[in-house]
Write an enzyme that holds these catalytic residues in place. Structure first.
Site, mmCIF file in Angstrom:
data_model
loop_
_atom_site.group_PDB
_atom_site.id
_atom_site.type_symbol
_atom_site.label_atom_id
_atom_site.label_comp_id
_atom_site.label_asym_id
_atom_site.label_seq_id
_atom_site.Cartn_x
_atom_site.Cartn_y
_atom_site.Cartn_z
ATOM 1 N N ARG A 51 0.819 -1.205 0.000
ATOM 2 C CA ARG A 51 0.000 0.000 0.000
ATOM 3 C C ARG A 51 0.858 1.262 0.000
ATOM 4 O O ARG A 51 0.437 2.312 -0.448
ATOM 5 C CB ARG A 51 -0.860 -0.046 1.264
ATOM 6 C CG ARG A 51 -2.133 0.712 1.159
ATOM 7 C CD ARG A 51 -2.979 0.451 2.343
ATOM 8 N NE ARG A 51 -2.132 0.136 3.511
ATOM 9 C CZ ARG A 51 -2.606 -0.287 4.664
ATOM 10 N NH1 ARG A 51 -3.873 -0.461 4.839
ATOM 11 N NH2 ARG A 51 -1.790 -0.545 5.681
ATOM 12 N N LYS A 150 1.503 -19.130 6.867
ATOM 13 C CA LYS A 150 0.610 -19.369 7.975
ATOM 14 C C LYS A 150 0.390 -18.052 8.736
ATOM 15 O O LYS A 150 1.224 -17.156 8.584
ATOM 16 C CB LYS A 150 1.162 -20.436 8.891
ATOM 17 C CG LYS A 150 2.486 -20.028 9.570
ATOM 18 C CD LYS A 150 2.723 -20.863 10.754
ATOM 19 C CE LYS A 150 2.672 -20.082 12.014
ATOM 20 N NZ LYS A 150 3.798 -19.227 12.291
ATOM 21 N N GLU A 218 12.652 -21.475 21.957
ATOM 22 C CA GLU A 218 13.179 -20.177 21.516
ATOM 23 C C GLU A 218 13.564 -19.354 22.736
ATOM 24 O O GLU A 218 12.929 -19.461 23.790
ATOM 25 C CB GLU A 218 12.109 -19.414 20.747
ATOM 26 C CG GLU A 218 11.650 -20.126 19.491
ATOM 27 C CD GLU A 218 10.668 -19.273 18.699
ATOM 28 O OE1 GLU A 218 11.132 -18.432 17.935
ATOM 29 O OE2 GLU A 218 9.454 -19.442 18.881
ATOM 30 N N ASP A 237 0.462 -21.038 16.769
ATOM 31 C CA ASP A 237 1.631 -20.464 16.104
ATOM 32 C C ASP A 237 2.664 -21.531 15.731
ATOM 33 O O ASP A 237 3.305 -21.439 14.686
ATOM 34 C CB ASP A 237 2.268 -19.413 17.034
ATOM 35 C CG ASP A 237 3.403 -18.653 16.372
ATOM 36 O OD1 ASP A 237 3.205 -18.159 15.251
ATOM 37 O OD2 ASP A 237 4.497 -18.564 16.970
ATOM 38 N N HIS A 242 4.258 -26.192 12.311
ATOM 39 C CA HIS A 242 5.630 -26.711 12.316
ATOM 40 C C HIS A 242 5.767 -28.046 13.055
ATOM 41 O O HIS A 242 6.359 -28.991 12.554
ATOM 42 C CB HIS A 242 6.590 -25.716 12.973
ATOM 43 C CG HIS A 242 6.529 -24.337 12.384
ATOM 44 N ND1 HIS A 242 6.350 -24.106 11.050
ATOM 45 C CD2 HIS A 242 6.636 -23.108 12.949
ATOM 46 C CE1 HIS A 242 6.358 -22.793 10.828
ATOM 47 N NE2 HIS A 242 6.519 -22.172 11.963
ATOM 48 N N LYS A 341 8.348 -19.692 24.010
ATOM 49 C CA LYS A 341 9.159 -18.477 23.891
ATOM 50 C C LYS A 341 9.881 -18.266 25.213
ATOM 51 O O LYS A 341 9.404 -18.703 26.262
ATOM 52 C CB LYS A 341 8.246 -17.265 23.660
ATOM 53 C CG LYS A 341 7.350 -17.377 22.431
ATOM 54 C CD LYS A 341 8.033 -16.817 21.225
ATOM 55 C CE LYS A 341 7.144 -16.830 20.004
ATOM 56 N NZ LYS A 341 7.911 -16.929 18.753
HETATM 57 C C1 BG6 Z 1 7.246 -18.766 13.027
HETATM 58 C C2 BG6 Z 1 6.480 -18.362 14.241
HETATM 59 O O1 BG6 Z 1 6.431 -19.505 12.163
HETATM 60 O O2 BG6 Z 1 8.362 -19.544 13.405
HETATM 61 C C3 BG6 Z 1 7.379 -17.584 15.199
HETATM 62 O O3 BG6 Z 1 5.371 -17.559 13.883
HETATM 63 C C4 BG6 Z 1 8.620 -18.371 15.499
HETATM 64 O O4 BG6 Z 1 6.682 -17.253 16.397
HETATM 65 C C5 BG6 Z 1 9.288 -18.861 14.226
HETATM 66 O O5 BG6 Z 1 9.509 -17.536 16.216
HETATM 67 C C6 BG6 Z 1 10.436 -19.805 14.525
HETATM 68 O O6 BG6 Z 1 11.144 -20.064 13.343
HETATM 69 P P1 BG6 Z 1 12.682 -20.457 13.374
HETATM 70 O O7 BG6 Z 1 12.993 -20.783 11.940
HETATM 71 O O8 BG6 Z 1 13.430 -19.282 13.899
HETATM 72 O O9 BG6 Z 1 12.780 -21.644 14.275
#
Ligand code: BG6
Length: 493
Positions: A51, A150, A218, A237, A242, A341
């Site tokens: 945009r 996603k 993470e 998420d 994943h 997290k």
């Molecule tokens: C994303 C999530 O799909 O994957 C994030 O939305 C997450 O919250 C991320 O941090 C993790 O990806 P990677 O490749 O850093 O493990």
């Protein structure tokens, strides 16, 4: 070992949401790397759309900054950034209105038969209007394909709606639903390990495997994405996509080939075999947590509620689950999943824990005999470790030791570890859907996730707090220890 590069045919890619975070951190750097590797033909075109009323020069300026920030200096040869940004152009498009579409059509018009990729790096609420506009403005040619990120929906119903809207314009064989975990090098290696070796497959079942653990931990918090994250939570998420995809790759039957539908048919069967969790079984098989203030990545960090600025949020930033698969291969073998997290370290790994030996011939001085484990580490230091028992070297009688056969990819192969998006983007251009989620997979995953969300909604128990920088709530440890097992901790070696 030298990486082999097979050039793709000339293509046009239009990135919607081109000035956003995904484009800055992942897409533009990935295209840069592929270009540097010589994979992108000189006349391929990369067009940013969003945009914001920018000029092509403005967009090139932004891309220059992103590349300096997100590409390591040793991967930027002299002049490489300038050469790459000169390939970029930009068209302002109001995706919910009518402005910009005819300019975009004009920019693509001279190559109507070329592979055209529309990458929707936007919020999911924009997938339906963008697809419909691409159809209405005759941009969706027979050679074009759409890539969506996603989250696809927030539940089975909303995912069905989004998929229906996309499907009105793009047939399923031209829809690429990205799960970037499927593009990670070690995830590919999981397939190589299972299906290019005779060693593991005969043992890959409930007669020999005790349980499987999948951890995606993470250290980061929600990093400026709190608005999105608070409506999602760790289950939507990370687990819906994943982690269930990783589970599928571990648990699926050998596909007949790597053809997209051959692999996706097998993953779908696994998703359909997951034992549903009900209101009654939820407390025993799931843990949801939320981080409080603590220390992470070397410094003090605030708690989730504080970061969000909403003390009433019940969004989970951690989840642990015990998952059962009802089929002949896996009956009785639990899969333990955990992700969160602000955990103690950044590590993603799959641990396949084999059963103990049936009988020991060694005396008590030999020490305990630990069961074999196969550890597939996705990040940070990709590799595979197979833990075995061996005799302690030298004299001193028969004493046994648990040691890993260790293959750390970074030290064995001297190649840059390509980001998942590089492989996935080139697969879209090549028309290879093997590493993308088919509609029925996404919907089957929601079908299993929905009852968990419903049960959590109906159960008013508070979320389990955990201190930032730890391994999550103690209930997650109890979840696995109740069954006489423990979460894997690398003993070094
Ligand atoms: C994303 C999530 O799909 O994957 C994030 O939305 C997450 O919250 C991320 O941090 C993790 O990806 P990677 O490749 O850093 O493990």
């Amino acid at each position: 070992m030298v990486a082999r590069v097979i050039a793709v045919e000339p293509f046009d890619i239009v990135v919607f949401g081109a000035t956003g975070d995904l484009s800055a951190r992942k897409l533009i750097p990935a295209l840069f790397h592929r270009d540097e590797a010589g994979q992108i033909p000189p006349d391929a075109r990369i067009i940013g759309a969003s945009r914001r009323r920018l000029t092509t020069e403005d967009f090139r300026g932004l891309a220059r900054e992103w590349l300096l920030k997100h590409v390591a200096p040793e991967n930027r040869r002299d002049g490489a950034v300038e050469r790459f940004v000169s390939r970029l152009s930009y068209v302002p498009v109001d995706v919910q209105g009518d402005s910009g579409w005819s300019e975009l059509r004009a920019a693509l018009a001279d190559q109507p038969d070329r592979v055209r990729v529309f990458y929707l790096a936007t919020g999911p609420e924009l997938f339906p209007p963008i697809c419909s506009a691409l159809g209405r403005h005759s941009l969706a040619t027979p050679q074009s394909r759409v890539v969506v990120e996603k989250p696809i929906g927030k539940s089975l119903d909303s995912a069905t709606e989004v998929n229906d809207a996309i499907g009105k314009v793009f047939p399923e064989d031209r829809v690429y639903r990205i799960d970037h975990y499927l593009g990670k090098e070690t995830v590919q290696n999981l397939m190589a390990l299972r299906f290019a070796n005779a060693l593991f497959e005969p043992l890959w079942n409930n007669a020999h495997i005790d349980h499987v653990q999948i951890t995606v931990a993470e250290t980061l918090g929600v990093e400026g994405r709190a608005g999105y994250y608070d409506t999602a939570g760790a289950l939507r998420d990370m687990v819906q996509n994943h982690m269930l995809q990783l589970l599928c790759l571990v648990a699926m039957e050998p596909p007949t080939s790597l053809a997209a539908d051959s692999v996706r048919d097998e993953k779908l069967k696994v998703l359909k075999s997951l034992v549903p969790l009900s209101l009654e079984s939820i407390a025993e098989n799931t843990v949801r947590g939320q981080y409080r203030a603590g220390a992470s990545a070397g410094g003090p960090v605030r708690g989730y509620l504080d970061e969000l600025g909403d003390p009433s949020s019940r969004t989970e930033t951690f989840v642990a689950l015990k998952v059962d698969i009802a089929n002949w291969r896996w009956a009785g073998v639990p899969f333990y999943l955990r992700t969160g997290k602000r955990l103690s370290s950044r590590v993603s790994e799959i641990v396949v824990a084999f059963r103990p030996i049936p009988h020991s011939v060694f005396g008590s001085t030999a020490g305990p005999i630990a069961p074999n484990r196969l550890v597939i580490r996705l990040q940070p230091d990709e590799g595979v470790k197979l833990w075995l028992m061996i005799k302690d070297p030298g004299p001193g009688g028969m004493r046994l030791q648990h040691v890993p056969l260790d293959m750390s990819f970074a030290s064995v192969f001297n190649v840059r570890n390509a980001d998942a998006y590089e492989r996935l983007l080139m697969d879209v251009v090549r028309g290879n859907q093997t590493l993308f989620m088919r509609r029925d997979e996404v919907e089957a995953a929601w079908q299993w996730i929905d009852p968990i969300l419903d049960a959590w909604g109906a159960n008013h128990e508070p979320l389990k707090p955990y201190t930032a920088g730890t391994w999550g709530p103690s209930a997650a440890i109890a979840l696995i220890e109740r069954n006489g097992r423990t979460w894997y901790e690398d003993e070094g070696g």
